[in-house]
Design a protein around this motif. Sequence first.
Motif, PDB file in Angstrom:
ATOM      1  N   GLN A  42     -40.045 -25.488 135.451  1.00 39.29           N
ATOM      2  CA  GLN A  42     -38.994 -24.316 136.157  1.00 39.29           C
ATOM      3  C   GLN A  42     -39.098 -24.623 137.534  1.00 39.29           C
ATOM      4  O   GLN A  42     -40.686 -24.154 137.636  1.00 39.29           O
ATOM      5  N   PRO A  43     -38.996 -24.225 138.253  1.00 33.20           N
ATOM      6  CA  PRO A  43     -38.643 -24.030 140.194  1.00 33.20           C
ATOM      7  C   PRO A  43     -38.861 -22.555 140.013  1.00 33.20           C
ATOM      8  O   PRO A  43     -38.278 -21.591 139.291  1.00 33.20           O
ATOM      9  N   SER A  44     -39.935 -22.058 140.750  1.00 27.54           N
ATOM     10  CA  SER A  44     -39.829 -20.791 141.635  1.00 27.54           C
ATOM     11  C   SER A  44     -38.253 -20.167 141.652  1.00 27.54           C
ATOM     12  O   SER A  44     -38.405 -18.947 141.317  1.00 27.54           O
ATOM     13  N   VAL A  45     -37.746 -20.598 142.245  1.00 25.26           N
ATOM     14  CA  VAL A  45     -35.620 -20.188 143.031  1.00 25.26           C
ATOM     15  C   VAL A  45     -35.396 -19.306 141.315  1.00 25.26           C
ATOM     16  O   VAL A  45     -35.078 -17.980 141.671  1.00 25.26           O
ATOM     17  N   TYR A  46     -35.995 -19.970 140.182  1.00 26.06           N
ATOM     18  CA  TYR A  46     -35.670 -18.522 139.046  1.00 26.06           C
ATOM     19  C   TYR A  46     -36.321 -17.941 139.122  1.00 26.06           C
ATOM     20  O   TYR A  46     -35.939 -17.504 136.997  1.00 26.06           O
ATOM     21  N   GLY A  47     -37.820 -18.488 138.661  1.00 29.82           N
ATOM     22  CA  GLY A  47     -38.217 -17.372 138.239  1.00 29.82           C
ATOM     23  C   GLY A  47     -38.538 -17.278 137.050  1.00 29.82           C
ATOM     24  O   GLY A  47     -38.625 -18.721 136.343  1.00 29.82           O
ATOM     25  N   THR A  48     -38.364 -16.583 135.620  1.00 27.94           N
ATOM     26  CA  THR A  48     -38.627 -16.510 134.482  1.00 27.94           C
ATOM     27  C   THR A  48     -37.706 -16.693 133.656  1.00 27.94           C
ATOM     28  O   THR A  48     -37.655 -16.953 132.441  1.00 27.94           O
TER      29      THR A  48
END
Length: 272
Positions: free
Chosen positions: A61-67
């Motif tokens: 999961q990339p940080s750009v999409y948060g949770t």
Amino acid sequence: MGALATSTPLREALEGWDTHVHVFDAAAPVQAGHYQPAHQPLERIEAEAAKLGVGHLVLVQPSVYGTDNRLVLDALAREPGRHRAVVVVDTDIADSELHTMHALGVRGVRFNLVSPVGNGAQAMQALAPRLKALGWHVQWYAAPAQLAQIAQLHAQTGLPCVLDHLAGMHAALAQDDAAWQALARLADLGAWVKLSGWYRLQAVAPYAELHGAIRRVAGLMGERLVWGSDWPHTAFAPHAMPAYASVWEPVVDALGSARADKVRMAGAELYR
């Protein structure tokens, strides 16, 4: 799904693992203050990986999409059992959501001590009992100076630990830096390291300046090494991405082809 989905013999021949890739949808909302990623769907990285004998991916999961893990979970659901994933979750996530994720192929939660909007020690401790019950690991993106704290957390919780991007052991790190002692402690606790993200480690292609660090990390970790391409290489513009095979070559150059082949297959053990 393309040719890989329709050719069972080909798919069975692709036994290698790339344990660190991201998928992006240009239409998906991103967190405030983040870059807008280019469209990079699952089938694109599957095609690239196949050229290197890799048929299994770990979608991080990339940080750009948060949770908001919907892209990762949707990608897993397209061909159940083939790929795995590491997600980012809120501490109040429902148990039912975690079990659904596990059934789809999620095997860990990522904690990011590098990003200014990342999650950290408190979130890890809050989630620890439920992660242990699921048999999941904790994946860290961290700097060398943070390894001692991570070692303490894992000694307390007993959770398996996976360290991104050579555990942060960058080309300029001194041979006697305290981070090496912290990494040795993590190795004693059973930690794994991803051989990945060379361009995040104060190095430039072909990354020869990292060969010594790769060998030293390998000496500490033994068989607990996996490889990740870090595709689609968000440190680069989409038109200037490094060739996929070029980020595999430092593993072969540093460790030799026989051990490199073991590294490429080791994802089957970690993400079982």
